[in-house]
Write a protein that holds these residues in place. Structure first.
Motif, PDB file in Angstrom:
ATOM      1  N   HIS A  35       0.822  -1.211   0.000  1.00 43.64           N
ATOM      2  CA  HIS A  35       0.000   0.000   0.000  1.00 43.64           C
ATOM      3  C   HIS A  35       0.860   1.267   0.000  1.00 43.64           C
ATOM      4  O   HIS A  35       0.453   2.288  -0.569  1.00 43.64           O
ATOM      5  CB  HIS A  35      -0.964  -0.007   1.179  1.00 43.64           C
ATOM      6  N   ARG A  36       2.035   1.201   0.607  1.00 44.84           N
ATOM      7  CA  ARG A  36       2.952   2.350   0.529  1.00 44.84           C
ATOM      8  C   ARG A  36       3.319   2.629  -0.920  1.00 44.84           C
ATOM      9  O   ARG A  36       3.281   3.774  -1.380  1.00 44.84           O
ATOM     10  CB  ARG A  36       4.222   2.085   1.354  1.00 44.84           C
ATOM     11  N   ILE A  37       3.678   1.583  -1.655  1.00 40.36           N
ATOM     12  CA  ILE A  37       4.059   1.743  -3.064  1.00 40.36           C
ATOM     13  C   ILE A  37       2.851   2.176  -3.897  1.00 40.36           C
ATOM     14  O   ILE A  37       2.976   2.981  -4.821  1.00 40.36           O
ATOM     15  CB  ILE A  37       4.658   0.425  -3.596  1.00 40.36           C
ATOM     16  N   GLU A  38       1.699   1.671  -3.541  1.00 37.91           N
ATOM     17  CA  GLU A  38       0.466   1.965  -4.258  1.00 37.91           C
ATOM     18  C   GLU A  38       0.037   3.430  -4.084  1.00 37.91           C
ATOM     19  O   GLU A  38      -0.757   3.953  -4.862  1.00 37.91           O
ATOM     20  CB  GLU A  38      -0.626   1.032  -3.736  1.00 37.91           C
ATOM     21  N   GLY A  39       0.572   4.071  -3.042  1.00 31.25           N
ATOM     22  CA  GLY A  39       0.197   5.454  -2.768  1.00 31.25           C
ATOM     23  C   GLY A  39      -0.954   5.587  -1.796  1.00 31.25           C
ATOM     24  O   GLY A  39      -1.480   6.671  -1.576  1.00 31.25           O
ATOM     25  N   ASP A  40      -1.326   4.475  -1.155  1.00 28.77           N
ATOM     26  CA  ASP A  40      -2.390   4.473  -0.152  1.00 28.77           C
ATOM     27  C   ASP A  40      -1.710   4.568   1.216  1.00 28.77           C
ATOM     28  O   ASP A  40      -1.598   3.593   1.955  1.00 28.77           O
ATOM     29  CB  ASP A  40      -3.207   3.185  -0.291  1.00 28.77           C
ATOM     30  N   PHE A  41      -1.270   5.780   1.554  1.00 28.59           N
ATOM     31  CA  PHE A  41      -0.343   5.951   2.670  1.00 28.59           C
ATOM     32  C   PHE A  41      -0.996   5.735   4.039  1.00 28.59           C
ATOM     33  O   PHE A  41      -0.358   5.176   4.937  1.00 28.59           O
ATOM     34  CB  PHE A  41       0.320   7.324   2.583  1.00 28.59           C
ATOM     35  N   ASP A  42      -2.241   6.157   4.217  1.00 32.59           N
ATOM     36  CA  ASP A  42      -2.899   5.923   5.501  1.00 32.59           C
ATOM     37  C   ASP A  42      -3.093   4.431   5.747  1.00 32.59           C
ATOM     38  O   ASP A  42      -2.929   3.948   6.876  1.00 32.59           O
ATOM     39  CB  ASP A  42      -4.249   6.642   5.551  1.00 32.59           C
ATOM     40  N   ASN A  43      -3.434   3.699   4.702  1.00 31.19           N
ATOM     41  CA  ASN A  43      -3.592   2.255   4.818  1.00 31.19           C
ATOM     42  C   ASN A  43      -2.245   1.609   5.157  1.00 31.19           C
ATOM     43  O   ASN A  43      -2.161   0.699   5.988  1.00 31.19           O
ATOM     44  CB  ASN A  43      -4.142   1.702   3.502  1.00 31.19           C
ATOM     45  N   ALA A  44      -1.183   2.079   4.518  1.00 30.79           N
ATOM     46  CA  ALA A  44       0.152   1.556   4.815  1.00 30.79           C
ATOM     47  C   ALA A  44       0.498   1.776   6.286  1.00 30.79           C
ATOM     48  O   ALA A  44       0.979   0.865   6.970  1.00 30.79           O
ATOM     49  CB  ALA A  44       1.195   2.232   3.927  1.00 30.79           C
ATOM     50  N   ARG A  45       0.221   2.964   6.779  1.00 29.62           N
ATOM     51  CA  ARG A  45       0.513   3.259   8.194  1.00 29.62           C
ATOM     52  C   ARG A  45      -0.262   2.326   9.115  1.00 29.62           C
ATOM     53  O   ARG A  45       0.260   1.875  10.147  1.00 29.62           O
ATOM     54  CB  ARG A  45       0.173   4.717   8.505  1.00 29.62           C
ATOM     55  N   ALA A  46      -1.507   2.024   8.753  1.00 26.56           N
ATOM     56  CA  ALA A  46      -2.323   1.131   9.583  1.00 26.56           C
ATOM     57  C   ALA A  46      -1.727  -0.273   9.628  1.00 26.56           C
ATOM     58  O   ALA A  46      -1.648  -0.891  10.697  1.00 26.56           O
ATOM     59  CB  ALA A  46      -3.762   1.081   9.045  1.00 26.56           C
ATOM     60  N   TRP A  47      -1.290  -0.787   8.481  1.00 27.03           N
ATOM     61  CA  TRP A  47      -0.694  -2.121   8.460  1.00 27.03           C
ATOM     62  C   TRP A  47       0.625  -2.148   9.228  1.00 27.03           C
ATOM     63  O   TRP A  47       0.917  -3.117   9.943  1.00 27.03           O
ATOM     64  CB  TRP A  47      -0.484  -2.599   7.023  1.00 27.03           C
ATOM     65  N   TYR A  48       1.433  -1.102   9.096  1.00 28.63           N
ATOM     66  CA  TYR A  48       2.691  -1.052   9.841  1.00 28.63           C
ATOM     67  C   TYR A  48       2.401  -1.067  11.348  1.00 28.63           C
ATOM     68  O   TYR A  48       3.102  -1.744  12.106  1.00 28.63           O
ATOM     69  CB  TYR A  48       3.474   0.216   9.480  1.00 28.63           C
TER      70      TYR A  48
END
Length: 203
Positions: free
Chosen positions: A84-97
């Motif tokens: 999701h970070r690469i995809e540009g879905d940054f809030d989602n990436a932060r949630a998974w991290y």
């Protein structure tokens, strides 16, 4: 190069590392011909997903990580965040991290580092700072693409090496043990995103 055979994980991995690093949303896989070659190795799903991510083939990677989005599949969950970070879905990436911050694979990758004032910074804080810098580059062209690309590769490499040691790089004939059912919390998040007015989180 398109017709080159890659008989092992190591040979394919070495080749993929010569490609452009995954950093911002790709319009298509870097090398579409690699998608079936990656799948044909029948690797552990985390390694297969990581190779697809390195090849900027996010749909193929997403298909796999969506089956590994609850404990104890922390490696797949972490890859989901990277995707999701690469995809540009940054809030989602932060949630998974955040969901994997206490896992061994995340601690190995991000650990504890030093900030500009030499104070210790926890792994999640360092990872979130990286996500924010990537977001700044994607949205405002702020930052050094080469430096961010190297850090992106370093992060993914760390997960790959962890998974190589944990799962091996041989053929996995039955990957069902790697896949997990969504836990209750994940099911609740999905439901609230669809019906609870909290916005849509793309799982």
């Amino acid at each position: 190069m398109a017709n080159q055979d890659f008989p092992s994980f190591s040979s394919l991995y070495a080749h993929i590392l010569t490609l452009s690093p995954p950093l911002s949303p790709p319009p298509k896989p870097t090398s579409p011909s690699l998608t079936p070659k990656i799948a044909s190795l029948s690797l552990h799903p985390t390694l297969e997903a990581a190779l697809h991510i390195l090849n900027n083939d996010l749909p193929s990677a997403h298909f796999l990580v969506r089956h590994m989005q609850a404990a104890p599949a922390y490696e797949g969950m972490f890859l989901h965040g990277i995707l999701h970070r690469i995809e540009g879905d940054f809030d989602n990436a932060r949630a998974w991290y955040r969901n994997v911050e206490e896992s061994e694979v995340f601690r190995q990758t991000w650990g504890v580092g030093k900030g500009e004032d030499e104070e210790e910074i926890k792994g999640l804080e360092r990872a979130r700072d990286f996500i924010s810098r990537v977001e700044g580059f994607v949205k405002r062209k702020a930052g050094d693409r080469d430096s961010l690309g190297r850090q992106s590769i370093s992060e993914i490499n760390s997960v790959v090496e962890f998974c190589r040691r944990k799962f091996g790089e041989g053929e996995v004939r039955d990957a069902s043990d790697a896949f997990v059912q969504d836990d209750e919390r994940t099911r609740e998040i999905k439901q609230s995103m669809l019906t609870g007015g909290k916005g849509f989180r793309e799982f």
